[in-house]
Design an enzyme around this catalytic site. Sequence first.
Site, PDB file in Angstrom:
ATOM      1  N   GLY A  16     -15.040 -16.098   3.891  1.00  6.70           N
ATOM      2  CA  GLY A  16     -13.882 -15.810   4.734  1.00  6.70           C
ATOM      3  C   GLY A  16     -13.616 -14.326   4.769  1.00  6.70           C
ATOM      4  O   GLY A  16     -14.509 -13.528   5.003  1.00  6.70           O
ATOM      5  N   ASP A  68      -8.883  -0.641   2.422  1.00  5.43           N
ATOM      6  CA  ASP A  68      -8.360   0.689   2.731  1.00  5.43           C
ATOM      7  C   ASP A  68      -9.463   1.695   3.057  1.00  5.43           C
ATOM      8  O   ASP A  68      -9.254   2.603   3.855  1.00  5.43           O
ATOM      9  CB  ASP A  68      -7.516   1.190   1.560  1.00  5.43           C
ATOM     10  N   VAL A  71     -10.299   1.121   6.669  1.00  4.61           N
ATOM     11  CA  VAL A  71      -9.174   1.575   7.486  1.00  4.61           C
ATOM     12  C   VAL A  71      -9.135   3.097   7.546  1.00  4.61           C
ATOM     13  O   VAL A  71      -8.894   3.694   8.606  1.00  4.61           O
ATOM     14  CB  VAL A  71      -7.852   1.010   6.936  1.00  4.61           C
ATOM     15  N   SER A  72      -9.398   3.745   6.413  1.00  8.37           N
ATOM     16  CA  SER A  72      -9.415   5.210   6.390  1.00  8.37           C
ATOM     17  C   SER A  72     -10.512   5.755   7.281  1.00  8.37           C
ATOM     18  O   SER A  72     -10.330   6.767   7.978  1.00  8.37           O
ATOM     19  CB  SER A  72      -9.607   5.702   4.952  1.00  8.37           C
ATOM     20  N   THR A  92      -8.947  -5.445  -1.131  1.00  8.57           N
ATOM     21  CA  THR A  92      -8.308  -5.740  -2.408  1.00  8.57           C
ATOM     22  C   THR A  92      -6.915  -5.135  -2.511  1.00  8.57           C
ATOM     23  O   THR A  92      -6.039  -5.696  -3.161  1.00  8.57           O
ATOM     24  CB  THR A  92      -9.174  -5.207  -3.563  1.00  8.57           C
ATOM     25  N   LEU A 222       5.597  15.678   7.750  1.00 12.48           N
ATOM     26  CA  LEU A 222       5.533  16.230   6.405  1.00 12.48           C
ATOM     27  C   LEU A 222       4.744  15.292   5.500  1.00 12.48           C
ATOM     28  O   LEU A 222       4.711  14.080   5.723  1.00 12.48           O
ATOM     29  CB  LEU A 222       6.940  16.424   5.823  1.00 12.48           C
ATOM     30  N   ASP A 277     -11.460   6.038  -1.769  1.00 17.38           N
ATOM     31  CA  ASP A 277     -12.883   6.349  -1.705  1.00 17.38           C
ATOM     32  C   ASP A 277     -13.104   7.834  -1.983  1.00 17.38           C
ATOM     33  O   ASP A 277     -12.223   8.667  -1.768  1.00 17.38           O
ATOM     34  CB  ASP A 277     -13.460   5.994  -0.329  1.00 17.38           C
TER      35      ASP A 277
END
Length: 301
Positions: A16, A68, A71-72, A92, A222, A277
């Site tokens: 999945g 992440d 996504v980054s 995770t 900022l 990362d």
Amino acid sequence: MRYAVARGRRTRRHRGGTAALGAAAAARLRSAGHEVTEVVTDSLEHARARCGALVADGLDVLAVAGGDGAVSLGADLCAVTSTALAILPSGTGNDSARSLGLVGGQQGTGPLQALMDDRRRRIDTLHVPELDRHVLGSVPAALDARISARANAWPRHLGPLTYTLSALVEIALLRRQPPLRYTLTVDDRRSELEALVVVPANLPYFGGGLPIAPDADPADGLLDLVVITPVAPLEALRLLRAVRAGRHADHPAVTITRARRVHLEGPSDIVAQADGDELGPLPLTVQVSPSSLQVVAPPLT
């Protein structure tokens, strides 16, 4: 509308997660009459090449299914372009999705609906000019970077617990390690200090749900620079609990400063992280790139 949905391959071990969520997103977009390109990849390098070509060709929305790191990568590709980034969290930590109000309830339901609704808003990114890299969430650059690196080497089935366990190991090693010394130039203010934690942050969460910069606003132009100066190992454990609860801002060892730019000089063995990362060794500059990214996400209330 032209969409691309980037996801990892479905494997016997992971039936999945990322693959299923990405496939579901592609199917729903097609059923709504959109043109969809699926990018099924085994590596971030392959994803960068394929998705980068689509963004350069004027793609409307890049939807990234993953954690992440994925996504980054999507944020770096979409920043300062006309392509919007949609997040389908299935990693995770999912810190970027959590910070943008896309995690809650049944995993994937909220992000899929946000994708179909195509509600967008503009947010800032963090730009590292030495690498020409845009980062969405944060750039840990001290003990926090060592924790992230250790967590990345541990089994993924531990989930967000990997960061906490890695933090406990690094805290236990504090007595054997020399202090981490930094020179920070925050806007035009230069200072030298010892630090446990140095995190320029654009979003509140990192490390699998830790609100390190609880008041960070990704649309204020900022960054929030979080610095934690050295404390004894036992106090570091207490601080870790306080960070998890978002109650660390008033601790005497904690300073949170809002700025547009910070230049980080520190130990040569520290490799700064970008949303969990590896980014690169110090020195590095982190500066805000205001309103540089469109994200498909509902407005925060």
